[in-house]
Design a protein around this motif. Structure first.
Motif, PDB file in Angstrom:
ATOM      1  N   SER A  62      48.219  40.148  38.920  1.00 33.60           N
ATOM      2  CA  SER A  62      47.499  41.764  38.187  1.00 33.60           C
ATOM      3  C   SER A  62      46.326  41.434  38.343  1.00 33.60           C
ATOM      4  O   SER A  62      45.737  42.590  38.426  1.00 33.60           O
ATOM      5  N   ALA A  63      45.949  40.042  38.419  1.00 36.81           N
ATOM      6  CA  ALA A  63      43.713  40.691  38.868  1.00 36.81           C
ATOM      7  C   ALA A  63      44.237  40.985  40.731  1.00 36.81           C
ATOM      8  O   ALA A  63      42.995  41.683  40.049  1.00 36.81           O
ATOM      9  N   GLN A  65      46.076  43.062  42.215  1.00 37.80           N
ATOM     10  CA  GLN A  65      46.809  44.532  41.901  1.00 37.80           C
ATOM     11  C   GLN A  65      45.145  45.488  41.810  1.00 37.80           C
ATOM     12  O   GLN A  65      45.339  46.635  40.955  1.00 37.80           O
ATOM     13  N   ASN A  66      44.299  44.983  40.496  1.00 42.45           N
ATOM     14  CA  ASN A  66      43.471  45.761  39.245  1.00 42.45           C
ATOM     15  C   ASN A  66      42.283  44.832  40.307  1.00 42.45           C
ATOM     16  O   ASN A  66      40.924  45.772  39.244  1.00 42.45           O
ATOM     17  N   VAL A  68      40.863  42.805  42.162  1.00 43.06           N
ATOM     18  CA  VAL A  68      39.786  41.911  42.424  1.00 43.06           C
ATOM     19  C   VAL A  68      40.598  41.183  44.206  1.00 43.06           C
ATOM     20  O   VAL A  68      41.274  41.491  43.874  1.00 43.06           O
TER      21      VAL A  68
ATOM     22  N   ARG B 276      38.806  49.901  37.750  1.00 44.45           N
ATOM     23  CA  ARG B 276      40.009  48.817  37.409  1.00 44.45           C
ATOM     24  C   ARG B 276      39.391  48.185  37.535  1.00 44.45           C
ATOM     25  O   ARG B 276      40.052  47.362  36.439  1.00 44.45           O
ATOM     26  N   GLU B 277      38.596  47.463  38.055  1.00 46.62           N
ATOM     27  CA  GLU B 277      38.161  45.845  38.594  1.00 46.62           C
ATOM     28  C   GLU B 277      37.557  45.358  37.145  1.00 46.62           C
ATOM     29  O   GLU B 277      37.676  44.953  36.578  1.00 46.62           O
ATOM     30  N   PHE B 280      39.925  45.484  33.770  1.00 47.49           N
ATOM     31  CA  PHE B 280      40.446  44.055  33.514  1.00 47.49           C
ATOM     32  C   PHE B 280      39.311  43.511  33.653  1.00 47.49           C
ATOM     33  O   PHE B 280      39.698  42.083  32.907  1.00 47.49           O
TER      34      PHE B 280
END
Lengths: 190, 737
Positions: A62-63, A65-66, A68, B276-277, B280
């Protein structure tokens, strides 16, 4: 006030977790497994072929996908066994790959940080397959090694915690699942 | 200031430095959290360092608290004050720190939340979708155009292929066209740039997609930010050709997206990715900030705690020193000094304290000196008093004995110390001479005269004592009372009296003896001459008269002899004799007289005594003779001699009583006062010296003699002789006289 108390508790547990997990570099998660590796010699140079099965758990996926970026590191050590003493490290190398998700093209991009070459993949598993495969990786010139001694190559693959964004880095110190690593895999050099 | 710094002990500086260092570390940590590349990699070590310092501080604080509580329990000076002050400091520092902490957390949360906004998120999503669909439109468009182009290549002569491919590339505005034969062998290629010698090969994933869908068209990231569109389409076989197995030729067209669009798309993608990061990382970021903030809080709190202990101790150190100093002064250590170098009020206090102790010490020294001087004077006075021959006694206003010198002890024959502090009126007869003395002077004390003088005659263990007692009233300012000066004049008076009597006796003897011989001779001559001439009655008268004269003269001569004997008494020759035997020997002499009953009742306890035996015989002779004479007229004359030991009240043998009693008529009242004076006789033919001699001998033996009448009849002479006393110097004096 209740909120404050909760926060204090969270803080406390964080602290305690930090303190207690420092020594215990938790055992690597079985997400990363080196399935095979072998060394061969060509034109007086030793090369390494290795294959690892890499799987990202929910957090890391998920990181990714986000947005990272994750950095994968192959640690490779050429060892001379010492018998009753610690083995001697003759040389250590590493190769690094960065995996990122590109939302525009909806692809996974793998940058070889050693060579600067990039590839992109439709699926995560393809990208991980690419990262989990070392092919013709030059190890060392034969002339640099003393003859008639048995030598080994130890290798592993892991996610670099230091390359995580700082907030995640703190977590990774506390939670080993944020920095998965394979066990050391040993194969004969000759 | 140097002083203050010097006193800022070595225990404090390292901690201050450590705290400062930790503060820097915390600042770096917060810097690192804010995505700084510089310290990001050291974040972990900063964290460890800070944790270690915090642990150290916590240990310091706990140690301080324990130490302080221990001191409080031990009741060290100022410990509780220190604890209280430290508590106030802690309270003062805690409240603001916690308030700031709480607000910071709130602001932090709000601040981080304010980064995120649903509309921005939606806009970014939309931008991405827009960019993607716009690019996708282009991809679709190019796919269609490429498919048309591929049809134009169908069945073309291989020789014309490069040319055709080139013209097609220009028409399509592709950056690269490559025709792959069966088994992916490159048949021909046409590239826009000369630098590209090797055509870009389709990646395996593209080939897989192509194999599945018979075409492939996708946006692919190129080097850097650049994007490219890769299209793979089959070249349809010519309509007239035979169907060949093994697939058809494949045309790959690569279209570059111009730099501006690439950059725009990349920007959108970057922004989207970053956002997004951020979303997150929101929670971890919050935690990092909270961690850093908590570290700062802990550092502040622990530093404040530690500093409050140190400060409280430092602030109260002068007070503690003062308390300690006062305690020591109270214990008598007047040499206690406080450090008075400070220039503030504490310094002033210390100086005042030092001045106070200095004065106290001075005053004490003065007092001590005065006391010593007084003691010296008193010692001097004591020495004088001790060596003063008269006894000195002081009594207070209630006649309580306060002091007495050794001479008084000697005169009163007992140590007087046990009577100090006692009322003389309360001491009983066992106190002997002291009691007698008090009885004698009591009226004078009561009279409360300024000065007075009396002569006393006391009877003690060593016999009669003649004292001259002088009294003086002490000033009221010193508490009143009296001082008594007693002088033992026994020996002096005795000597004077003896000398006087001796002189009288000698003169008398001399004056009388001289005319006696002529008187006797004249009487004898008268008789011799006249007797022959007288006859008858006249002759008898003459004879009787001359006989009387001669007899009387002889009697007078005897008297004179007795007088001179009295005057010329030989020196005392005291020796130890069995007193009862001595008395018995004398009594035996008189037993011969048949017509009288003479009894002797000795007391066996009397034993040996130091007396002059000759004088004692004379004394007994005189007394027994007197007694026999006194009772001679009685039908049954009886004389009793007895000895008896009189035990004093304190248990010691006091004196020996010798009594001679008769059953005669007794002593008439008018004789009593002059009984023992010389030349006093109530007997015919008595010299009047018998009892005087007795008294003289008794006095020579330091004894006392008195007479008393019996209850029914007779008289009793009692002699009290000291058992052991016979003052040698008095004997010497006696001998001299």
């Amino acid at each position: 006030m209740n909120l404050e108390v909760k926060r204090q508790w969270r803080l406390l547990t964080l602290w305690l977790g930090l303190l207690f997990s420092l020594g215990a570099q938790a055992a690597s998660a079985p997400d990363f497994v080196i399935s095979s590796a072998h060394v061969f010699e060509r034109h007086q140079v030793y090369y390494l072929d290795a294959k690892a099965k890499l799987r990202l758990d929910g957090n890391l996926a998920s990181a990714l996908q986000n947005g990272v970026g994750l950095v994968f590191v192959w640690d490779i050590r050429i060892m001379r066994p010492h018998g009753w003493w610690f083995d001697n490290t003759l040389a250590s190398l590493s190769t690094r790959y960065r995996l990122r998700y590109q939302p525009l093209s909806q692809r996974y991009r793998v940058d070889d940080l050693n060579s600067g070459v990039s590839h992109s993949y439709w699926s995560l598993s393809q990208a991980l397959q690419r990262i989990g495969r070392l092919q013709d990786f030059p190890l060392i010139d034969q002339s640099l090694l003393l003859p008639e001694r048995p030598l080994f190559v130890d290798l592993r693959v892991r996610i670099s915690a230091a390359a995580l964004p700082l907030p995640l880095r703190i977590r990774s110190y506390l939670d080993a699942s944020w920095r998965p690593a394979s066990k050391w895999f040993r194969c004969d050099l000759r | 200031m140097r002083f203050a710094l010097r006193h800022f002990s070595f225990r404090v500086w390292p901690v201050v430095a450590l705290i400062a260092l930790t503060l820097v570390a915390v600042v770096l940590m917060s810097d690192a959290v804010q995505n700084s590349q510089r310290f990001g990699s050291h974040y972990f070590w900063l964290l460890i360092f800070n944790a270690a310092v915090l642990l150290l501080l916590a240990i310091l604080v706990v140690a301080n608290v324990i130490e302080m509580i221990r001191r409080g329990l031990r009741r060290d000076p100022g410990a509780r004050l220190t604890l209280r002050l430290a508590g106030v400091f802690v309270l003062l520092s805690f409240i603001p720190v916690f308030v700031v902490f709480a607000f910071s957390l709130r602001f932090l949360e709000n601040g981080i939340n304010s980064w995120f906004n649903v509309r921005i998120e939606r806009a970014l999503d939309d931008a991405l979708v827009l960019a993607r669909s716009s690019l996708q439109d282009r991809v679709n468009d190019l796919l269609r155009q490429t498919e048309e182009g591929a049809q134009s290549l169908s069945g073309i002569d291989p020789l014309r292929l490069p040319q055709k491919l080139g013209s097609l590339r220009r028409r399509l505005k592709a950056s690269e066209l490559t025709l792959f034969g069966r088994n992916q062998a490159i048949l021909a290629t046409s590239g826009g740039s000369l630098s590209m010698l090797v055509p870009s090969l389709p990646p395996p994933s593209a080939l897989r997609e192509y194999a599945r869908a018979h075409h492939y068209a996708a946006l692919e990231p190129s080097s850097g930010q650049h994007l490219l569109i890769r299209i793979l389409v089959p070249v349809p076989p010519p309509a007239d050709s035979v169907k060949v197995t093994g697939g058809s030729e494949m045309l790959q067209a690569i279209f570059g997206i111009d730099a501006r669009n690439s950059a725009l798309a990349a920007n959108v993608q970057d922004a989207y990715n970053r956002y997004r990061e951020l979303v997150f990382l929101r929670v971890p970021l919050m935690q990092s900030f909270t961690l850093t903030l908590s570290m700062v809080l802990l550092l502040s709190v622990l530093s404040a705690l530690w500093a409050s202990f140190v400060l409280a101790r430092r602030v109260l150190r002068p007070v503690r020193q003062l308390i300690d100093a006062i305690r020591r002064v109270a214990e008598g250590d007047l040499g206690t000094k406080l450090d008075a170098r400070r220039r503030d009020e504490v310094g002033l206090l210390a100086r005042s304290f030092n001045e106070m102790t200095r004065r106290l010490a001075h005053a004490r020294e003065e007092t001590e000196r005065a006391r010593r001087q007084l003691e010296r004077q008193r010692g001097h006075l004591q020495t004088v008093l001790e060596h003063l021959s008269p006894g000195v006694l002081t009594l207070d206003r209630n006649a309580v004995l306060r002091t007495a010198n050794p001479s008084a002890d000697a005169i009163l024959e007992q140590p007087l110390k046990p009577f100090f502090g006692r009322r003389l009126a309360d001491v009983g007869e066992h106190a002997g001479l002291l009691h007698q003395l008090y009885r004698a002077v009591e009226p004078r004390l009561d009279a409360n005269e300024e000065t007075w003088e009396i002569e006393l005659e006391l009877f003690g263990g060593t016999g009669v004592k003649m004292l001259i007692c002088k009294g003086a009233r002490l000033p009221e300012s010193s508490g009143g009372g009296h001082v008594l000066l007693i002088d033992d004049v026994t020996a002096l008076i005795l000597a004077q009296r003896n000398a006087a009597w001796g002189e009288v006796a000698r003169r008398l003897a001399h004056e009388i003896r001289n005319p006696l011989t002529p008187i006797q001779l004249s009487a004898e001559r008268l008789r011799r001459k006249l007797l022959p001439q007288l006859a008858g009655e006249d002759g008898r008268i003459l004879i009787r008269a001359t006989d009387t004269i001669v007899a009387q003269v002889e009697a007078m001569q005897q008297l004179v002899t007795a007088f001179s004997d009295y005057a010329r008494a030989p020196a005392m020759q005291p020796q130890e004799v069995d007193f009862n035997a001595l008395v018995e020997s004398v009594v035996e002499l008189y037993r011969a007289q048949a017509d009288i009953t003479l009894q002797f009742q000795p007391d066996k306890q009397v034993g040996l005594m130091v007396v002059d035996p000759n004088r004692m015989r004379q004394l007994l002779n005189n007394l027994i003779k007197n007694a026999i004479e006194a009772c001679a007229a009685q039908p049954q004359p009886r004389v009793e001699v007895a000895t008896r030991v009189v035990v004093a009240e304190n248990g010691e043998v006091g004196y020996v009583e010798l009594s001679v009693s008769d059953n005669g008529p007794g002593i008439s009242a008018e004789w009593f006062p002059r009984l023992f004076q010389p030349y006093v006789s109530h007997k015919l033919g008595g010299t009047g010296l018998g009892l005087a001699v007795v008294k003289k001998i008794v006095e020579e033996h330091n004894g006392r003699v008195f007479a008393e009448n019996g209850n029914t009849e007779g008289a009793r002479f009692v002699i009290l002789l000291p058992r052991h006393g016979l003052a040698p110097e008095r004997n010497e004096k006696q001998g001299e006289s």
